[in-house]
Design an enzyme around this catalytic site. Structure first.
Site, PDB file in Angstrom:
ATOM      1  N   ARG A  17       0.847  -1.194   0.000  1.00  0.00           N
ATOM      2  CA  ARG A  17       0.000   0.000   0.000  1.00  0.00           C
ATOM      3  C   ARG A  17       0.880   1.240   0.000  1.00  0.00           C
ATOM      4  NH1 ARG A  17      -1.883   0.884   4.354  1.00  0.00           N
ATOM      5  NH2 ARG A  17      -1.292  -0.978   5.489  1.00  0.00           N
ATOM      6  N   TYR A  64      -1.486  -3.758  -6.782  1.00  0.00           N
ATOM      7  CA  TYR A  64      -1.181  -4.557  -5.588  1.00  0.00           C
ATOM      8  C   TYR A  64      -2.194  -4.410  -4.462  1.00  0.00           C
ATOM      9  CZ  TYR A  64       1.902  -7.371  -2.729  1.00  0.00           C
ATOM     10  OH  TYR A  64       2.441  -8.407  -2.012  1.00  0.00           O
ATOM     11  N   LYS A  84      -9.526  -2.316   1.755  1.00  0.00           N
ATOM     12  CA  LYS A  84      -9.277  -1.127   2.582  1.00  0.00           C
ATOM     13  C   LYS A  84     -10.071   0.080   2.077  1.00  0.00           C
ATOM     14  CE  LYS A  84      -6.058  -3.547   4.648  1.00  0.00           C
ATOM     15  NZ  LYS A  84      -6.229  -4.163   5.945  1.00  0.00           N
ATOM     16  N   HIS A  91     -10.829  -2.107  11.433  1.00  0.00           N
ATOM     17  CA  HIS A  91      -9.706  -2.931  11.005  1.00  0.00           C
ATOM     18  C   HIS A  91      -9.478  -3.996  12.081  1.00  0.00           C
ATOM     19  CE1 HIS A  91      -5.215  -2.962   9.619  1.00  0.00           C
ATOM     20  NE2 HIS A  91      -5.924  -3.851   8.968  1.00  0.00           N
ATOM     21  N   SER A 101      -1.524  -3.401  10.300  1.00  0.00           N
ATOM     22  CA  SER A 101      -1.191  -4.377   9.267  1.00  0.00           C
ATOM     23  C   SER A 101       0.100  -5.115   9.627  1.00  0.00           C
ATOM     24  CB  SER A 101      -0.999  -3.678   7.919  1.00  0.00           C
ATOM     25  OG  SER A 101      -2.204  -3.065   7.528  1.00  0.00           O
ATOM     26  N   CYS A 124       0.781  -7.299  11.967  1.00  0.00           N
ATOM     27  CA  CYS A 124       1.097  -7.469  13.399  1.00  0.00           C
ATOM     28  C   CYS A 124       0.483  -8.760  13.935  1.00  0.00           C
ATOM     29  CB  CYS A 124       0.596  -6.285  14.217  1.00  0.00           C
ATOM     30  SG  CYS A 124       1.588  -4.807  14.014  1.00  0.00           S
ATOM     31  N   ASP A 137      -9.302  -9.614   9.186  1.00  0.00           N
ATOM     32  CA  ASP A 137      -8.833  -8.261   8.872  1.00  0.00           C
ATOM     33  C   ASP A 137      -9.853  -7.148   9.131  1.00  0.00           C
ATOM     34  OD1 ASP A 137      -6.705  -6.602   7.941  1.00  0.00           O
ATOM     35  OD2 ASP A 137      -7.656  -6.441   5.979  1.00  0.00           O
ATOM     36  N   ARG A 152       2.333 -11.997  -0.246  1.00  0.00           N
ATOM     37  CA  ARG A 152       0.983 -12.303   0.255  1.00  0.00           C
ATOM     38  C   ARG A 152       0.425 -13.585  -0.355  1.00  0.00           C
ATOM     39  NH1 ARG A 152      -1.486  -8.583   4.125  1.00  0.00           N
ATOM     40  NH2 ARG A 152       0.065  -6.939   4.302  1.00  0.00           N
ATOM     41  N   ARG A 209       2.758  -3.405  17.911  1.00  0.00           N
ATOM     42  CA  ARG A 209       4.110  -3.849  18.244  1.00  0.00           C
ATOM     43  C   ARG A 209       4.754  -2.791  19.101  1.00  0.00           C
ATOM     44  NH1 ARG A 209       6.572  -7.705  14.794  1.00  0.00           N
ATOM     45  NH2 ARG A 209       5.001  -8.322  13.291  1.00  0.00           N
ATOM     46  N   TYR A 220       2.026 -16.520  19.797  1.00  0.00           N
ATOM     47  CA  TYR A 220       1.317 -17.564  19.026  1.00  0.00           C
ATOM     48  C   TYR A 220       0.284 -18.285  19.901  1.00  0.00           C
ATOM     49  CZ  TYR A 220       4.819 -16.397  15.562  1.00  0.00           C
ATOM     50  OH  TYR A 220       5.605 -15.712  14.672  1.00  0.00           O
TER      51      TYR A 220
HETATM   52  O1  SAT Z   1      -2.510  -4.514   0.965  1.00  0.00           O
HETATM   53  S1  SAT Z   1      -3.492  -4.572   2.051  1.00  0.00           S
HETATM   54  O2  SAT Z   1      -3.913  -3.232   2.422  1.00  0.00           O
HETATM   55  O3  SAT Z   1      -4.678  -5.310   1.620  1.00  0.00           O
HETATM   56  C1  SAT Z   1      -2.845  -5.389   3.376  1.00  0.00           C
HETATM   57  C2  SAT Z   1      -2.690  -4.609   4.611  1.00  0.00           C
HETATM   58  O4  SAT Z   1      -2.014  -3.581   4.635  1.00  0.00           O
HETATM   59  O5  SAT Z   1      -3.241  -5.020   5.638  1.00  0.00           O
HETATM   60 MN    MN Z   2      -5.209  -5.154   7.360  1.00  0.00          MN
END
Ligand code: SAT
Ligand code: MN
Length: 602
Positions: A73, A213, A222, A242, A264, A266, A289, A381, A412, A506
């Protein structure tokens, strides 16, 4: 169906106008069928965009490498074009909508020459559901259409649900690379130096140019489900967030749903698919997400996952870190910017096995381990269907959503923020969400590991003034008759003086989820200890049985570093000042209360 047969006049008109602006070679209305998906994939093989993976390794799956200038992004090329700069607020790039339309019309003019213009009707959320919404993406990228097939519900059922006059969000996308006569088609067309990801919140439309992308191009994600949806949600009294959604069941078979916001990359996907290490507990996935939430008739907050697939970060995903993700991507998936092994499988850093000699890196060159560079791009991805996930929740497609008991925030943070703490109230929870700060990751272009405020993990995704967004959250909590979820703030990423993570993370995060689950049922501060920050687990109520963790480490994880927090306060105050009069008084009051609890003099 042909475009001319479309009964929805506004849709037909928009398609015709777009075609005359962009000048494609042909137009295709997507029906969403398997045959269509297979045909798209064949076309993508011809253009060199897709390479089929080995049928034995990843059946019906494809490998794609992007242009090196188009890997994530681009927040600095993302615009919120509300009528006024103030409506977009200080955290967004604003541009005048008329001026921006002029620029975009110029860029889109003739942009699809020599290409097919695909019209993709899609639903965010189960088709026809009361919380679902419809978008139509027009794109000249077959790669985008293939991904949309996995990530959303596309095609004829959506057109039927739309009817003759239904509302839809028009989403216009071009890679910005016409195919001119005599020129070969290239595997990853884009206009890397002139990207524009643009939102018109009042008009509720999206124009995206130059990138193919992820979130730049799959406009349901998004752009619609967050940036445009936040602005709809504010006007209509709901929440577009989100957040992952998971169901957690205790050994007695009682279940609760939890929503959790993390920036994103994390670990949202890992948390959503977690396998508990504590006996008898079970976690199931609703989404990894995005959550759309509104109060039901019973006063509880109900959430749907508007998506139908996972667009997950590949590096670090392995049989040991996330076997459920590995099973989801075992077939019928698309892999972008991973490495390709000689036997036709994908590979990435952290997959758990050494890279086979002769593998190709994410740019298609033979990988040289001595180069010191990763073979997969850090933001590589997988696009995988949600229904293939072994731990998908039985209610994940319930159009009414699932009732949320707890909302988690996290980021984080190497220091300062304890493993978990609970808010004293809804406004305190909104305060917690508003001050989330996190070290930056590869999900967005830019420097890595820099600490930045990312309120509600929504910094790049809020379609209006963030101060007003905080106010909306406070208002939602004041809904009459609402049975409110509790708020928690978690930090799996705290490090010791030696720079090593203090908490194993985890599956062990189930211990924190167990405490959260029990706190949702607890009275008063049962199982918890008051601190200036909020409630932290009483030592005996955090289940660490079977875990080797030294008592001092646990102490450090749960400690509230008063000096560090006193040092954070002025920064939060300054941050709040940046919102001017859009900052709700209720949040300033929470900051003052935190200061009092910490015993600050000022
Ligand atoms: O590229 S995306 O925005 O779909 C992935 C992300 O940043 O969470
Ligand atoms: Mn995301």
């Amino acid at each position: 169906m042909t475009i001319g047969e479309l009964r929805h006049v506004a849709l037909r008109t928009w398609i015709e106008e777009t075609a005359s602006l962009c000048g494609p070679a042909d137009i295709r209305l997507c029906d969403g069928s398997q045959a269509e998906y297979d045909e798209l994939c064949s076309r993508l093989i011809v253009t060199g965009t897709f390479r089929p993976l080995s049928r034995d390794k990843k059946p019906h799956s494809f490998y794609a490498c992007s242009d090196p200038g188009d890997v994530a992004r681009v927040e600095d090329r993302t615009f919120i074009c509300s009528k006024t700069r103030e409506a977009a607020g200080p955290t967004n790039n604003w541009a005048d909508p008329d001026e921006m339309k002029r620029i975009l019309r110029g860029l889109f003019s003739g942009a699809m020459r020599g290409r097919t213009m695909y019209v993709v009707p899609y639903s965010m959320g189960p088709v026809g559901g009361p919380l679902s919404k419809i978008g139509v993406e027009i794109t000249d990228s077959a790669y985008v259409v293939a991904n949309m097939h996995i990530m959303t519900r596309v095609g004829n059922p959506v057109l039927e649900a739309l009817g003759d006059v239904g509302d839809f969000v028009p989403c216009l996308h071009s890679v910005g690379k016409p195919v001119l006569p005599g020129q070969p088609n290239i595997p990853w067309p884009c206009d890397a130096d002139r990207k524009y990801i643009v939102h018109f919140p009042e008009e509720r439309s999206i124009w995206s140019y130059g990138s193919g992308y992820g979130g730049n191009a799959l406009l349901g994600k998004k752009c619609f489900a967050l940036r445009i949806a936040t602005s709809m949600a504010r006007d209509q009294g709901w929440l577009a967030e989100h957040m992952l959604i998971l169901g957690i069941t205790n050994p007695e078979g009682r279940k609760k749903y939890v929503a959790a916001a993390f920036p994103s990359a994390c670990g949202k996907t890992n948390l959503a698919m977690l396998i508990p290490t504590i006996p008898g507990w079970k976690v199931e996935t609703v989404g990894d997400d995005i959550a759309w939430m509104r109060f039901g008739k019973d006063g509880r907050l109900y959430a749907i996952n508007p998506e139908a697939g996972f667009f997950g970060v590949a590096p670090g995903t392995s049989q040991s870190s996330n076997p459920n993700a590995m099973a989801s991507l075992a077939r019928d998936s698309i892999f972008t910017n991973c490495a390709l092994t000689p036997d036709g499988d994908v590979w990435w850093e952290g997959i758990g096995t050494p890279i086979p000699p002769g593998s190709l890196d994410w740019q298609g060159a033979i990988y040289d381990p001595a180069s010191g560079k990763p073979a997969a791009h850090p933001n590589a991805r997988f696009t995988a269907p949600a229904m293939a996930c072994p731990c998908i929740d039985p209610e994940w497609e319930n159009p009414e959503g699932v009732p949320i008991s707890a909302i988690l925030f996290g980021g984080r943070r190497a220091g300062v923020v304890p493993l978990v703490h609970e808010a004293y109230s809804w406004p305190h929870g909104v305060f917690m969400g508003s001050i989330v700060a996190s070290e930056t990751t590869a999900a967005a272009a830019g420097a890595l590991g820099r600490l930045r405020r990312d309120p509600f993990a929504m910094l790049p995704f809020c379609g209006y003034n963030m101060g007003d967004y905080f106010g909306h959250w406070l208002d939602v909590g004041a809904t009459p008759g609402a049975i409110l979820p509790k708020f928690f703030y978690v930090n799996w990423f705290r490090k010791g003086k030696d720079g090593k993570f203090l908490w194993p993370g985890y599956g062990e995060n189930s211990r924190i989820l167990k405490w959260v689950f029990e706190r949702c049922d607890a009275r008063g501060d049962e199982g918890a200890v008051e601190t200036p920050l909020g409630l932290v687990p009483a030592r005996e109520s955090l289940d660490v049985s079977g875990l080797t963790i030294d008592a001092p480490v646990l102490d450090e994880l749960l400690s509230v570093d008063r000096d560090a927090w006193l040092a954070e306060l002025p920064g939060i105050g300054e941050y709040y000042n940046s919102f001017g009069e859009h900052l709700p008084a209720g949040l300033r009051a929470e900051l003052d209360k935190l200061g009092e609890r910490l015993g600050s003099k000022g």
